[in-house]
Design a protein around this motif. Structure first.
Motif, PDB file in Angstrom:
ATOM      1  N   UNK A  47      33.171 -38.982 -24.140  1.00  0.00           N
ATOM      2  CA  UNK A  47      33.889 -37.932 -24.673  1.00  0.00           C
ATOM      3  C   UNK A  47      33.674 -37.825 -26.249  1.00  0.00           C
ATOM      4  N   UNK A  48      33.786 -38.951 -27.033  1.00  0.00           N
ATOM      5  CA  UNK A  48      33.664 -38.851 -28.266  1.00  0.00           C
ATOM      6  C   UNK A  48      32.458 -38.526 -28.729  1.00  0.00           C
ATOM      7  N   UNK A  49      31.337 -39.117 -28.148  1.00  0.00           N
ATOM      8  CA  UNK A  49      30.016 -39.020 -28.709  1.00  0.00           C
ATOM      9  C   UNK A  49      29.572 -37.408 -28.280  1.00  0.00           C
ATOM     10  N   UNK A  50      29.968 -37.025 -27.076  1.00  0.00           N
ATOM     11  CA  UNK A  50      29.668 -35.549 -27.059  1.00  0.00           C
ATOM     12  C   UNK A  50      30.292 -34.470 -28.031  1.00  0.00           C
ATOM     13  N   UNK A  51      31.566 -34.804 -28.185  1.00  0.00           N
ATOM     14  CA  UNK A  51      32.273 -33.891 -29.115  1.00  0.00           C
ATOM     15  C   UNK A  51      31.781 -34.084 -30.524  1.00  0.00           C
ATOM     16  N   UNK A  52      31.562 -35.108 -30.837  1.00  0.00           N
ATOM     17  CA  UNK A  52      30.904 -35.328 -32.412  1.00  0.00           C
ATOM     18  C   UNK A  52      29.357 -34.919 -32.555  1.00  0.00           C
ATOM     19  N   UNK A  53      28.691 -35.010 -31.686  1.00  0.00           N
ATOM     20  CA  UNK A  53      27.466 -34.523 -31.640  1.00  0.00           C
ATOM     21  C   UNK A  53      27.275 -32.963 -31.462  1.00  0.00           C
ATOM     22  N   UNK A  54      28.161 -32.437 -30.561  1.00  0.00           N
ATOM     23  CA  UNK A  54      28.228 -30.918 -30.652  1.00  0.00           C
ATOM     24  C   UNK A  54      28.751 -30.298 -31.663  1.00  0.00           C
ATOM     25  N   UNK A  55      29.626 -30.893 -32.124  1.00  0.00           N
ATOM     26  CA  UNK A  55      30.590 -30.142 -33.217  1.00  0.00           C
ATOM     27  C   UNK A  55      29.526 -30.245 -34.550  1.00  0.00           C
ATOM     28  N   UNK A 107      26.944 -29.155 -34.458  1.00  0.00           N
ATOM     29  CA  UNK A 107      25.848 -27.786 -34.241  1.00  0.00           C
ATOM     30  C   UNK A 107      27.105 -26.714 -33.937  1.00  0.00           C
ATOM     31  N   UNK A 108      28.300 -26.949 -34.433  1.00  0.00           N
ATOM     32  CA  UNK A 108      29.116 -25.753 -34.393  1.00  0.00           C
ATOM     33  C   UNK A 108      29.651 -25.170 -32.874  1.00  0.00           C
ATOM     34  N   UNK A 109      29.601 -26.425 -31.922  1.00  0.00           N
ATOM     35  CA  UNK A 109      29.951 -26.068 -30.532  1.00  0.00           C
ATOM     36  C   UNK A 109      31.104 -27.224 -30.350  1.00  0.00           C
ATOM     37  N   UNK A 110      31.779 -26.731 -29.596  1.00  0.00           N
ATOM     38  CA  UNK A 110      33.043 -27.632 -28.877  1.00  0.00           C
ATOM     39  C   UNK A 110      32.627 -27.940 -27.744  1.00  0.00           C
ATOM     40  N   UNK A 111      33.128 -29.228 -27.306  1.00  0.00           N
ATOM     41  CA  UNK A 111      33.196 -29.856 -25.819  1.00  0.00           C
ATOM     42  C   UNK A 111      34.275 -29.857 -25.236  1.00  0.00           C
ATOM     43  N   UNK A 112      34.389 -29.888 -24.017  1.00  0.00           N
ATOM     44  CA  UNK A 112      35.659 -30.170 -23.036  1.00  0.00           C
ATOM     45  C   UNK A 112      35.453 -31.191 -22.190  1.00  0.00           C
ATOM     46  N   UNK A 113      36.212 -32.099 -21.943  1.00  0.00           N
ATOM     47  CA  UNK A 113      36.185 -32.962 -20.849  1.00  0.00           C
ATOM     48  C   UNK A 113      36.781 -32.577 -19.580  1.00  0.00           C
ATOM     49  N   UNK A 114      36.090 -32.574 -18.489  1.00  0.00           N
ATOM     50  CA  UNK A 114      36.669 -32.081 -17.202  1.00  0.00           C
ATOM     51  C   UNK A 114      36.075 -33.121 -16.153  1.00  0.00           C
ATOM     52  N   UNK A 115      37.256 -33.913 -15.447  1.00  0.00           N
ATOM     53  CA  UNK A 115      37.042 -35.117 -14.652  1.00  0.00           C
ATOM     54  C   UNK A 115      37.355 -34.366 -13.302  1.00  0.00           C
ATOM     55  N   UNK A 116      36.411 -34.575 -12.457  1.00  0.00           N
ATOM     56  CA  UNK A 116      36.768 -33.863 -11.039  1.00  0.00           C
ATOM     57  C   UNK A 116      36.696 -34.984  -9.982  1.00  0.00           C
ATOM     58  N   UNK A 117      37.045 -34.537  -8.820  1.00  0.00           N
ATOM     59  CA  UNK A 117      37.285 -35.521  -7.626  1.00  0.00           C
ATOM     60  C   UNK A 117      36.804 -34.706  -6.402  1.00  0.00           C
ATOM     61  N   UNK A 118      36.335 -35.281  -5.506  1.00  0.00           N
ATOM     62  CA  UNK A 118      36.045 -34.302  -4.207  1.00  0.00           C
ATOM     63  C   UNK A 118      37.393 -33.612  -3.560  1.00  0.00           C
ATOM     64  N   UNK A 119      38.253 -34.169  -3.969  1.00  0.00           N
ATOM     65  CA  UNK A 119      39.788 -33.504  -3.370  1.00  0.00           C
ATOM     66  C   UNK A 119      39.844 -32.033  -4.285  1.00  0.00           C
ATOM     67  N   UNK A 120      39.468 -32.047  -5.484  1.00  0.00           N
ATOM     68  CA  UNK A 120      39.642 -31.030  -6.268  1.00  0.00           C
ATOM     69  C   UNK A 120      38.843 -29.926  -5.820  1.00  0.00           C
ATOM     70  N   UNK A 121      37.619 -30.135  -5.132  1.00  0.00           N
ATOM     71  CA  UNK A 121      36.607 -28.981  -4.768  1.00  0.00           C
ATOM     72  C   UNK A 121      36.887 -28.741  -3.305  1.00  0.00           C
TER      73      UNK A 121
END
Ligand SMILES: Nc1ncnc2c1ncn2[C@@H]1O[C@H](COP(=O)(O)OP(=O)(O)O)[C@@H](O)[C@H]1O
Ligand SMILES: N[C@@H](CCC(=O)OP(=O)(O)O)C(=O)O
Length: 371
Positions: free
Chosen positions: A87-95, A97-111
């Motif tokens: 999460x830390x790596x994606x957020x720092x690399x994307x920011x 380039x002026x883009x935010x990231x968001x963490x989404x953790x999913x399970x089978x039950x969610x879908x």
């Protein structure tokens, strides 16, 4: 023309071996490269989602574990540690380039749950509309072996179905699909184009070639088939190919393109197809098979010979042919208990048996998908 030249909504999946440099630790340079390309594609008005593996491999490294643990709770602990790094790596690399990231953790039950499925869908659509890059992984902490997606290729395809993506890009440690595992067969031929769902592809694909990745090529081929179910084409390409995403986006043919022959299914029907586990099933007779398959009719209780499981009204159930093979899936109008009472009966008898009159169909045609 590549599959991506006209794709507006794209899901990109990267595997553990790429993200963590074969387990040596998060590859900052690789994530920086993908982030730069994703930000540029977002600026062109494309909507993007990243499905990133690597939490377990990174967690193991942080905890000083050199061999992959066998115990589920240790794998889950490693995933929880490693996910922080991702999460830390994606957020720092994307920011950068002026883009935010968001963490989404999913399970089978969610879908599998209609309401949670719709919530996940609208959250992802909202994030993309705000030019935020959702970075998705499986919520490893809470899943057990039976309900795991297990490999993120499957998760990537389900996410592509969830948001009705135009394309799925699976970045891996090979240039794409070969006629056999190139690590084992040096004469393997490169496949540049094929139709997703062609059974020949499943014969070519083997399991994971490294100790880091879980799925191997077979899960990618099956993911392409699943994505094609909602009309999305899939590209399998080498994640370290310079500017791979930008070049694909510009129309260059890189990697293996697996085309979707099927037209887009309505989202609600796609949700039923994506159910990995059914709450119940009904077996039907030969006459009902003809009605469903040949005449496009609804399933009436009179054609039902057996009811399996304890499902509720509104649950997704499987419809089995007389030989037990899955013929269709659909939303049940009656619970398992009610279905047992009205199986083999004409609708004129439902009121006498149930004490009330309801729909004549067990599964209405609009809520039924043939497999
Ligand atoms: N027919 C094939 N074509 C290409 N790669 C294959 C094939 N069959 C098996 N593989 C193996 O699949 C591996 C990629 O899967 P995997 O290790 O799970 O990667 P990822 O972590 O990217 O999901 C390749 O390194 C390769 O050894
Ligand atoms: N959720 C797991 C990923 C599972 C996995 O190994 O996926 P993949 O490398 O894509 O075959 C993790 O982040 O470690």
């Amino acid at each position: 023309m590549s599959l991506l030249s006209s794709a507006r909504r794209i899901v990109v999946k990267v595997g553990s071996s790429l993200v963590t440099n074969e387990g040596r630790g998060i590859d900052a340079e690789a994530i920086a490269n993908w982030s730069r390309q994703l930000a540029a594609l977002a600026s062109e008005g494309r909507e993007l989602i990243m499905v990133s593996s690597g939490a377990i491999a990174e967690g193991m490294k942080r905890l000083g574990w050199t061999t992959r643990p066998k115990e589920l709770h240790e794998l889950q602990a490693a995933a929880a540690v490693g996910q922080m790094g991702l999460a830390q790596m994606y957020e720092s690399q994307l920011s950068a380039h002026g883009m935010h990231s968001a963490q989404v953790l999913l399970t089978h039950a969610d879908l599998a749950d209609r309401e949670r499925y719709l919530n996940a869908r609208s959250t992802l659509l909202t994030l993309m509309a705000h030019r935020v890059l959702p970075v998705i992984n499986e919520n490893d902490t809470v899943v057990n072996d039976e309900i795991k997606f297990g490999d993120n290729d499957t998760l990537g395809a389900l996410v592509a179905n969830l948001v009705e993506a135009d394309a799925l890009v699976i970045l891996t440690d090979q240039r794409g699909l070969y006629s056999a595992d190139p690590r084992k067969d040096p004469t393997a031929r490169f496949i540049d184009n094929a139709e997703a769902g062609d059974p020949e592809l499943e014969r070519m694909a083997g399991g994971a070639g490294s100790s880091i990745g879980r799925g191997g090529m077979i899960t990618k081929i099956l993911a392409a088939k699943r994505a094609a179910g909602s009309g999305a084409g899939t590209v399998i390409a080498w994640g370290r190919e310079p500017d791979v995403l930008l070049r694909l986006g510009a129309g260059e043919a890189i990697g293996t393109a697996l085309h979707a022959a099927t037209p887009k299914l309505a989202a609600r029907k796609q949700w039923m197809v994506d159910h990995l586990q059914m709450r119940g099933a009904v077996r039907i007779d030969a006459g009902a098979v003809t009605k469903l398959r040949g005449e496009g009719k609804s399933l009436l209780p009179i054609g039902v010979t057996e009811v399996q499981g304890d499902f509720h009204r509104g649950d997704v159930i499987a419809v089995l042919a007389p030989d037990g093979s899955e013929l269709a899936r659909g939303l049940a109008n009656y619970s398992g208990t009610e279905s047992r009472l009205i199986a083999r009966k004409p609708s004129s008898e439902f009121e006498g048996v149930l004490g009330y009159a309801a729909e004549p169909e067990l599964i209405h045609r609009d809520n039924l998908v043939l497999r």
